[in-house]
Design a protein around this motif. Structure first.
Motif, mmCIF file in Angstrom:
data_model
loop_
_atom_site.group_PDB
_atom_site.id
_atom_site.type_symbol
_atom_site.label_atom_id
_atom_site.label_comp_id
_atom_site.label_asym_id
_atom_site.label_seq_id
_atom_site.Cartn_x
_atom_site.Cartn_y
_atom_site.Cartn_z
ATOM 1 N N HIS A 148 -36.323 2.433 22.759
ATOM 2 C CA HIS A 148 -35.763 2.398 21.407
ATOM 3 C C HIS A 148 -34.240 2.280 21.528
ATOM 4 C CE1 HIS A 148 -35.292 3.077 17.143
ATOM 5 N NE2 HIS A 148 -34.364 3.970 17.421
ATOM 6 N N VAL A 149 -33.674 1.310 20.795
ATOM 7 C CA VAL A 149 -32.224 1.116 20.767
ATOM 8 C C VAL A 149 -31.749 1.325 19.343
ATOM 9 C CG1 VAL A 149 -30.326 -0.508 21.140
ATOM 10 C CG2 VAL A 149 -32.310 -0.547 22.670
ATOM 11 N N SER A 150 -30.674 2.072 19.172
ATOM 12 C CA SER A 150 -30.093 2.258 17.838
ATOM 13 C C SER A 150 -28.581 2.098 17.920
ATOM 14 C CB SER A 150 -30.465 3.622 17.253
ATOM 15 O OG SER A 150 -30.065 4.651 18.109
ATOM 16 N N ILE A 151 -28.015 1.716 16.794
ATOM 17 C CA ILE A 151 -26.564 1.566 16.715
ATOM 18 C C ILE A 151 -25.987 2.875 16.212
ATOM 19 C CG2 ILE A 151 -24.671 0.318 15.617
ATOM 20 C CD1 ILE A 151 -26.553 -2.083 15.416
ATOM 21 N N LEU A 152 -25.134 3.485 17.024
ATOM 22 C CA LEU A 152 -24.492 4.733 16.623
ATOM 23 C C LEU A 152 -23.267 4.452 15.770
ATOM 24 C CD1 LEU A 152 -24.685 6.704 19.998
ATOM 25 C CD2 LEU A 152 -26.215 6.858 18.020
ATOM 26 N N GLU A 153 -22.508 3.428 16.147
ATOM 27 C CA GLU A 153 -21.319 3.013 15.385
ATOM 28 C C GLU A 153 -21.207 1.504 15.469
ATOM 29 O OE1 GLU A 153 -17.643 4.810 16.664
ATOM 30 O OE2 GLU A 153 -18.599 6.773 16.848
ATOM 31 N N TYR A 154 -21.027 0.888 14.313
ATOM 32 C CA TYR A 154 -20.795 -0.554 14.299
ATOM 33 C C TYR A 154 -19.357 -0.830 14.701
ATOM 34 C CZ TYR A 154 -25.117 -1.066 11.617
ATOM 35 O OH TYR A 154 -26.417 -1.053 11.208
ATOM 36 N N ARG A 155 -19.110 -2.046 15.175
ATOM 37 C CA ARG A 155 -17.737 -2.433 15.483
ATOM 38 C C ARG A 155 -16.937 -2.431 14.181
ATOM 39 N NH1 ARG A 155 -20.941 -6.881 16.837
ATOM 40 N NH2 ARG A 155 -20.794 -8.642 15.428
ATOM 41 N N PRO A 156 -15.630 -2.229 14.268
ATOM 42 C CA PRO A 156 -14.830 -2.114 13.044
ATOM 43 C C PRO A 156 -14.663 -3.452 12.333
ATOM 44 C CG PRO A 156 -13.425 -2.042 14.984
ATOM 45 C CD PRO A 156 -14.836 -2.060 15.476
ATOM 46 N N PHE A 157 -14.287 -3.375 11.072
ATOM 47 C CA PHE A 157 -13.850 -4.550 10.322
ATOM 48 C C PHE A 157 -12.339 -4.395 10.157
ATOM 49 C CE2 PHE A 157 -14.250 -1.399 7.057
ATOM 50 C CZ PHE A 157 -13.206 -1.678 6.201
ATOM 51 N N PHE A 158 -11.692 -5.481 9.752
ATOM 52 C CA PHE A 158 -10.233 -5.459 9.619
ATOM 53 C C PHE A 158 -9.842 -5.971 8.243
ATOM 54 C CE2 PHE A 158 -11.500 -5.900 13.945
ATOM 55 C CZ PHE A 158 -10.719 -4.981 14.612
#
Length: 185
Positions: free
Chosen positions: A103-113
């Motif tokens: 199982h893979v989950s995203i803990l934090e998405y990459r930032p937006f600017f």
């Protein structure tokens, strides 16, 4: 009696609205994760159930590579969550495990600017449901000279870096770059 009945109705409405908002964000988050492609800056958790040594919490660097136990370096940038799960499952299957449950989950998405005519331009952590208006709020609002009709976004996953005109209600994605132009009065 009427006051307590009104309070009960008000509480019920508040609960329904809160539940409705959390359900819509969860559905949106799931939709984002299903076709979302991993990229530099994303923080992920890889978990193989029953195998604590194979649990990895990592942030993707510019190379898009991660080091995974038994499998070595894996190129994960550009993969979806399902593709990464499948890659790890196939790699562990047979030689290492009989039936790995990955199982893979995203803990934090990459930032937006966000840049241009906002009080505090810069990069901010992406959150599901992020709109241009919410992004501006995170940047402490628009400047006096900001045009709320001349706002552009370059999508983080767009290799051609095409500027797209957007509105305040437009949904953003991780890695997007928003530019708020100056208005001429």
């Amino acid at each position: 009696m009427q006051r307590s009945a009104l309070r009960s109705v008000a509480r019920l409405l508040l609960v329904l609205v809160t539940v409705g908002l959390s359900v819509s964000v969860s559905a949106e988050d799931k939709a984002l994760q299903s076709d979302y492609r991993l990229g530099s800056g994303d923080k992920i958790l890889i978990n193989v159930y029953g195998e604590a040594d194979l649990t990895v919490d990592t942030q993707l660097g510019d190379s898009g590579l991660i080091n995974y136990p038994f499998l070595g370096e894996l190129k994960v940038a550009g993969l979806t969550i399902a593709e990464l799960e499948s890659l790890i499952h196939k790699g562990l299957l047979g030689d290492y495990l009989v039936s790995p449950n990955v199982h893979v989950s995203i803990l934090e998405y990459r930032p937006f600017f966000i840049n241009g005519e906002v009080e505090r331009p810069g990069g901010f952590p992406y959150q599901p449901g992020m709109t241009v208006s919410k992004a501006a709020a995170l940047a402490q609002g628009f400047t006096e000279r900001a045009s709320k009709t001349k706002i552009f976004v370059v999508r983080g996953d767009d290799a051609s870096q095409t500027k797209e005109k957007v509105e305040l209600s437009t949904l953003l994605r991780p890695g997007d770059v928003v530019t708020v132009e100056e208005s001429f009065f």
